[in-house]
Write a protein that holds these residues in place. Structure first.
Motif, mmCIF file in Angstrom:
data_model
loop_
_atom_site.group_PDB
_atom_site.id
_atom_site.type_symbol
_atom_site.label_atom_id
_atom_site.label_comp_id
_atom_site.label_asym_id
_atom_site.label_seq_id
_atom_site.Cartn_x
_atom_site.Cartn_y
_atom_site.Cartn_z
ATOM 1 N N LEU A 5 -29.348 39.954 16.492
ATOM 2 C CA LEU A 5 -29.302 39.345 15.152
ATOM 3 C C LEU A 5 -28.816 40.352 14.115
ATOM 4 O O LEU A 5 -27.962 40.030 13.272
ATOM 5 C CB LEU A 5 -30.672 38.804 14.766
ATOM 6 C CG LEU A 5 -30.773 38.272 13.334
ATOM 7 C CD1 LEU A 5 -29.847 37.085 13.124
ATOM 8 C CD2 LEU A 5 -32.204 37.898 12.980
ATOM 9 N N LYS A 6 -29.338 41.568 14.150
ATOM 10 C CA LYS A 6 -28.918 42.585 13.180
ATOM 11 C C LYS A 6 -27.413 42.835 13.265
ATOM 12 O O LYS A 6 -26.734 42.982 12.237
ATOM 13 C CB LYS A 6 -29.681 43.888 13.423
ATOM 14 C CG LYS A 6 -31.159 43.820 13.083
ATOM 15 C CD LYS A 6 -31.847 45.144 13.421
ATOM 16 C CE LYS A 6 -33.339 45.093 13.139
ATOM 17 N NZ LYS A 6 -34.016 46.371 13.494
ATOM 18 N N LEU A 7 -26.895 42.873 14.489
ATOM 19 C CA LEU A 7 -25.459 43.100 14.655
ATOM 20 C C LEU A 7 -24.650 41.883 14.229
ATOM 21 O O LEU A 7 -23.546 42.024 13.681
ATOM 22 C CB LEU A 7 -25.158 43.472 16.103
ATOM 23 C CG LEU A 7 -25.728 44.821 16.563
ATOM 24 C CD1 LEU A 7 -25.486 45.027 18.047
ATOM 25 C CD2 LEU A 7 -25.134 45.970 15.761
ATOM 26 N N LEU A 8 -25.186 40.673 14.459
ATOM 27 C CA LEU A 8 -24.497 39.468 13.994
ATOM 28 C C LEU A 8 -24.451 39.425 12.462
ATOM 29 O O LEU A 8 -23.453 38.981 11.879
ATOM 30 C CB LEU A 8 -25.186 38.221 14.532
ATOM 31 C CG LEU A 8 -25.000 37.935 16.027
ATOM 32 C CD1 LEU A 8 -25.849 36.744 16.447
ATOM 33 C CD2 LEU A 8 -23.539 37.689 16.366
ATOM 34 N N GLU B 178 -14.287 35.048 18.877
ATOM 35 C CA GLU B 178 -14.477 35.977 19.988
ATOM 36 C C GLU B 178 -15.882 36.545 20.109
ATOM 37 O O GLU B 178 -16.099 37.528 20.829
ATOM 38 C CB GLU B 178 -13.461 37.137 19.915
ATOM 39 C CG GLU B 178 -12.003 36.661 19.997
ATOM 40 C CD GLU B 178 -11.015 37.818 19.972
ATOM 41 O OE1 GLU B 178 -11.432 38.951 20.221
ATOM 42 O OE2 GLU B 178 -9.839 37.567 19.698
ATOM 43 N N VAL B 179 -16.868 35.985 19.407
ATOM 44 C CA VAL B 179 -18.266 36.374 19.593
ATOM 45 C C VAL B 179 -19.029 35.101 19.938
ATOM 46 O O VAL B 179 -19.242 34.247 19.083
ATOM 47 C CB VAL B 179 -18.852 37.043 18.330
ATOM 48 C CG1 VAL B 179 -20.326 37.384 18.561
ATOM 49 C CG2 VAL B 179 -18.070 38.293 17.954
ATOM 50 N N HIS B 180 -19.424 34.950 21.201
ATOM 51 C CA HIS B 180 -20.024 33.708 21.661
ATOM 52 C C HIS B 180 -21.452 33.538 21.144
ATOM 53 O O HIS B 180 -22.207 34.509 21.042
ATOM 54 C CB HIS B 180 -20.029 33.651 23.189
ATOM 55 C CG HIS B 180 -18.662 33.402 23.764
ATOM 56 N ND1 HIS B 180 -17.752 34.409 23.977
ATOM 57 C CD2 HIS B 180 -18.056 32.253 24.138
ATOM 58 C CE1 HIS B 180 -16.636 33.892 24.475
ATOM 59 N NE2 HIS B 180 -16.784 32.601 24.585
ATOM 60 N N LEU C 181 -23.569 41.591 23.140
ATOM 61 C CA LEU C 181 -23.530 42.966 22.647
ATOM 62 C C LEU C 181 -22.187 43.614 22.977
ATOM 63 O O LEU C 181 -21.624 44.348 22.163
ATOM 64 C CB LEU C 181 -24.675 43.777 23.258
ATOM 65 C CG LEU C 181 -26.076 43.472 22.721
ATOM 66 C CD1 LEU C 181 -27.136 44.200 23.539
ATOM 67 C CD2 LEU C 181 -26.197 43.856 21.247
ATOM 68 N N THR C 182 -21.657 43.321 24.162
ATOM 69 C CA THR C 182 -20.335 43.840 24.546
ATOM 70 C C THR C 182 -19.241 43.257 23.661
ATOM 71 O O THR C 182 -18.321 43.975 23.229
ATOM 72 C CB THR C 182 -20.051 43.503 26.025
ATOM 73 O OG1 THR C 182 -21.056 44.096 26.855
ATOM 74 C CG2 THR C 182 -18.682 44.006 26.451
ATOM 75 N N GLU C 183 -19.328 41.954 23.375
ATOM 76 C CA GLU C 183 -18.333 41.316 22.507
ATOM 77 C C GLU C 183 -18.375 41.881 21.095
ATOM 78 O O GLU C 183 -17.321 42.100 20.467
ATOM 79 C CB GLU C 183 -18.575 39.809 22.483
ATOM 80 C CG GLU C 183 -18.280 39.125 23.802
ATOM 81 C CD GLU C 183 -18.680 37.657 23.819
ATOM 82 O OE1 GLU C 183 -18.246 36.947 24.735
ATOM 83 O OE2 GLU C 183 -19.407 37.212 22.908
ATOM 84 N N LEU C 184 -19.562 42.127 20.586
ATOM 85 C CA LEU C 184 -19.693 42.703 19.249
ATOM 86 C C LEU C 184 -19.138 44.128 19.215
ATOM 87 O O LEU C 184 -18.465 44.522 18.256
ATOM 88 C CB LEU C 184 -21.158 42.684 18.815
ATOM 89 C CG LEU C 184 -21.700 41.308 18.428
ATOM 90 C CD1 LEU C 184 -23.221 41.300 18.434
ATOM 91 C CD2 LEU C 184 -21.183 40.894 17.056
#
Length: 342
Positions: free
Chosen positions: A270-273, A301-303, A327-330
């Motif tokens: 969530l923090k990264l989103l 590109e972020v599922h 996390l990899t996509e971010l």
């Protein structure tokens, strides 16, 4: 609700043409037996499903005529939303400040001078290696393929530079051309290894992101509650950073609800989103891969998981790999744990 109709082989072999007798073929039995009975899934027995009830019925008659009992059932439907939640039951996410983020026009990116950006992340090298520049495909020991096509004050076509972190080498003029063809947000991304220099931002239109904890659990996470994220972006007019400036864009399916487990890793995601939202990386304007509609708001590109209580569409739980995958996509967008302020 499941509708079950069972035809016995003896009944199916009846040759009577009496309408009343024929109607009895479809009377539900009081105590249907499901054990060992093949099921024909019918999404909607009223006729709007992918298998029309008449077709399913004929299949059932043929199977019964062959001595095979058959049971007609509704196909399961995805559980997109949780049970009703009162506003008083919504709680802040532990360890995450605030409950919403807004992106307004004043937050939109301001362009930076291309020459300054390229010089910030490269080092000049006096002797170019005898290899191709993977941007223009000309030899690095010769001038850039953009000579005569792009004039940049202070950068000569023969100048070559090495990116600081990854060490890949390009014509400086080629890097300027690549920057001009991108988002012009002050960042560079190496075309060879995808290393990101600076803070990558996107072209997400203005909107709102909300997040809170609801008192329900996701499949596979029965021991914890759920983080619900609500994205809301209105339709509007495209700006110069979008594919068709001045043209209207649509925003279908908003507000969009997404779900994470309320555990340590879910809160980290969530923090990264939130960071990706602030950098305008969650959505963009383009062509929908599901409807084919152009000039509309689409995922970027972020599922996300938009199915709460099932995983029939592939956008729900249980999915033990989802948190690691996102996390990899971010990280590929330049948003990683290293960016978080502890």
């Amino acid at each position: 609700r499941t509708h079950t109709h069972t035809l016995s082989p003896s009944t199916a072999r009846t040759t009577s043409t009496d309408p009343a007798h024929s109607a009895l073929l479809w009377q539900p039995t009081e105590e249907p037996s499901h054990q060992g009975v093949p099921a024909l899934p019918v999404k909607n027995l009223t006729g709007s499903g992918p298998v029309h009830p008449a077709l399913a019925g004929m299949t059932g008659i043929l199977m019964c005529a062959a001595g095979l009992p058959v049971c007609l059932t509704r196909a399961p439907k995805p559980v997109l939303h949780p049970p009703h939640v009162n506003k008083s039951d919504l709680k802040p996410v532990p360890g995450v400040s605030g409950i919403r983020r807004k992106t307004k026009k004043k937050h939109l990116r301001r362009g930076k001078h291309p020459e300054d950006v390229v010089r910030r992340y490269t080092e000049k090298i006096k002797s170019a290696p005898d290899e191709d520049c993977t941007i223009c495909m000309e030899r690095l020991v010769t001038s850039s393929g953009y000579e005569g096509l792009l004039s940049q004050k202070g950068i000569k076509p023969e100048l070559v530079g090495k990116l600081g972190k990854c060490g890949h080498v390009y014509h400086l003029l080629c890097l300027v051309a690549m920057y001009n063809n991108g988002n012009k947000d002050g960042s560079l991304q190496c075309p060879t290894c995808k290393a990101i220099y600076g803070e990558k931002t996107g072209t997400q239109p203005p909107g709102k992101m909300e997040y809170h904890v609801i008192p329900h659990s996701l499949p596979g996470y029965a021991e914890v509650k759920t983080i619900r994220i609500v994205y809301d972006i209105p339709a509007g007019i495209q700006t110069p950073e979008h594919p068709n400036p001045g043209k209207k864009f649509s925003a279908r399916g908003f507000p969009r609800h997404c779900y994470l487990p309320d555990n340590d890793k879910g809160r980290k995601v969530l923090k990264l989103l939130i960071m990706a939202w602030d950098r305008r990386l969650i959505f963009t304007i383009g062509t929908s891969s599901t409807t084919g509609e152009s000039d509309t708001v689409v995922w970027n590109e972020v599922h996300h998981k938009t199915e709460f209580g099932s995983n029939l569409t592939g956008h729900g739980y249980p999915d033990p790999n989802y948190l690691d995958n996102v996390l990899t996509e971010l990280s590929a967008q330049g948003v990683s744990h290293d960016n978080l302020k502890e």
